[in-house]
Design an enzyme around this catalytic site. Structure first.
Site, PDB file in Angstrom:
ATOM      1  N   SER A 239      47.358 -44.236 -24.005  1.00 53.72           N
ATOM      2  CA  SER A 239      47.715 -45.648 -23.875  1.00 53.72           C
ATOM      3  C   SER A 239      49.050 -45.867 -24.576  1.00 53.72           C
ATOM      4  CB  SER A 239      46.648 -46.525 -24.515  1.00 53.72           C
ATOM      5  OG  SER A 239      46.745 -46.403 -25.925  1.00 53.72           O
ATOM      6  N   LYS A 240      49.493 -47.110 -24.537  1.00 50.87           N
ATOM      7  CA  LYS A 240      50.804 -47.421 -25.136  1.00 50.87           C
ATOM      8  C   LYS A 240      50.840 -47.075 -26.622  1.00 50.87           C
ATOM      9  CE  LYS A 240      52.146 -50.984 -21.913  1.00 50.87           C
ATOM     10  NZ  LYS A 240      52.130 -52.409 -21.651  1.00 50.87           N
TER      11      LYS A 240
END
Ligand code: GLU
Length: 459
Positions: A239-240
């Site tokens: 994920s980010k």
């Protein structure tokens, strides 16, 4: 013919996980003379599909992936879906369900109390009576009620689902008439002639439902490949938090598309111990049946290593063109090719290359404090002043090396007495490529200017 597709839901940018499945689909089609199609899954009309397509197109263009034919937008295909819903109704393979929300909630509560899996109980499956007033029905598929749904996944092998555990007569069209996700995917994949569906294994639980729909609609079931996820180094789904997930962000960070594709193809697939895969190699060796069963781990160092490899090996013209986007015009510099060639040996990203190039192209505006303190002394300034006097012609790196050695010998000095002070005066810091190559890039006039500047500004 092999027909694959990439079917992103519009999120505004192309995720690197998406690029990986797109790449796998692309490679399989291109290597076999097949077709690679693009479909935007934008049935949720609140999201802007055009923007998503632009973002995907931009990322595909940067990576050199191309798709065949026109982009299909699900939002433009509602009439087609409605036709197939009606067909299933007409054939008695789907039915209208008039259960109200309250009834559904009550059913769910009862099932939960009995510790059962909440599922629709099929109460309208064979309903022949008068529909209750005031309820717009949903359309449900008549799904099998027992047995197994099995298929051979190209990656995972034999996959089996027990119908009792996963299925009910699920909804294919909502009460407002809009079709549901699994239904439109099946209709589209079938009508687009998709033979091989390569997608993330987060979709694995959709596949048995889709198989039910393929069978009801009388469509040929494609071969499925469910690709395991990419995890971050902490083992959690990428994920980010782990870094950039937007493909174009990698471009902005100075990564080359060759490096990113090479990185992604290897995340989840291998061919012996090979690490370097240019497009030609990928097309030669990639086979989706060889994709790894287990999740892969994102490894930022590996990407840097690959990027450094491609920066070292891609042609000058190509890198010079890419560097224009980082506002460095190597071609406008008379020694641009030499400069790029010396910098490519030590750059991990194009941003590294930009910074190193600007440090040489532009005379220093200031000097690195530590380097200045350490190397710029009354003695070294005197040596620089003397060195300046021997600079007359423009030489190549070898010529400057010979000249420098003669100068050092005549003045009874060692290279270390000059080199670092010279680096600081020319580039503002003590880190630079081979000093003689820097001298060649700058030429004698510019070297003298920069030495004069540091002499003038002496503290
Ligand atoms: N639209 C889905 C997604 O973006 C992909 C559907 C599919 O590949 O079947 O996750």
């Amino acid at each position: 013919m092999i027909v694959t597709r990439f079917a992103p839901s519009p999120t505004g940018y192309l995720h690197i996980g998406g690029l990986r499945t797109a790449l796998y689909s692309y490679l399989y089609a291109r290597a076999n003379g097949g077709k690679f199609l693009l479909r935007i899954e934008d049935t949720d009309l609140k999201r802007n599909s055009e923007e998503a397509t632009i973002a995907i197109r931009e990322a595909f263009e940067w990576c050199g992936l191309d798709y065949d034919g026109e982009v299909e937008y699900q939002s433009k295909r509602f009439d087609i879906y409605a036709k197939f819903v009606q067909k299933l109704l007409d054939e008695g393979k789907a039915y209208k369900c008039y259960m109200s929300k309250e009834e559904l909630d009550a059913l769910r509560t009862e099932q939960e109390a009995r510790k059962e899996r909440p599922k629709y109980d099929g109460r309208y499956r064979d309903f022949k009576g008068t529909p209750p007033a005031g309820i717009e029905p949903v359309i449900r598929i008549k799904a099998p009620r027992a047995g197994e749904i099995a298929f051979k996944d190209g990656i995972k092998g034999d996959v089996k689902f027990n119908v009792a555990d996963i299925l009910d007569d699920f909804i294919i069209a909502r009460s407002d008439g809009t079709p549901t996700y699994n239904f439109v995917v099946v209709v589209d994949d079938a009508l687009m002639g998709v033979t091989h569906v390569i997608r993330g294994d987060d979709h694995l639980s959709n596949t048995p439902k889709q198989i039910v729909l393929y069978e009801a609609l009388g469509f040929k079931i494609p071969e499925f490949f469910h690709v395991a996820m990419i995890n971050g180094e902490d083992g959690k789904k990428l994920s980010k938090r782990h870094g950039a997930t937007d493909v174009m962000e990698y471009k902005r960070m100075g990564y080359l598309p060759e490096a990113l594709l090479n990185f992604l193809v290897r995340l989840g697939w291998s061919h012996g111990d090979d690490e370097i895969f240019g497009m030609a190699d990928m097309l030669k060796y990639f086979d989706p049946h060889d994709i790894n069963k287990s999740a892969s781990t994102y490894n930022a160092q590996k990407l840097d290593w690959l990027n450094a490899h491609y920066i070292k090996t891609l042609p000058y013209e190509r890198l010079a063109r890419d560097m224009l986007e980082f506002d460095v015009d190597f071609k406008a510099h008379k020694k641009g090719e030499l400069l790029l060639n010396i910098l490519r040996e030590r750059s991990k990203t194009l941003i590294d290359m930009k910074n190193a190039a600007l440090a040489i192209i532009n005379a220093p505006q200031s000097y690195d404090e530590k380097a200045y303190e350490k190397f710029i002394t009354p003695d070294s300034l005197e040596i620089l002043a003397k060195f300046k006097e021997v600079l007359t012609l423009n030489l190549d790196a070898n010529g400057y090396e010979t000249l420098t050695n003669e100068f050092l010998a005549q003045n009874d000095l060692k290279l270390k007495d000059l080199a670092q002070a010279l680096r600081v005066s020319l580039t503002g810091s003590s880190v630079s490529p081979s000093i003689f190559e820097v001298l060649e890039v700058l030429g004698s006039d510019e070297i003298k200017n920069r030495i004069e500047k540091i002499l003038k500004e002496r503290k």
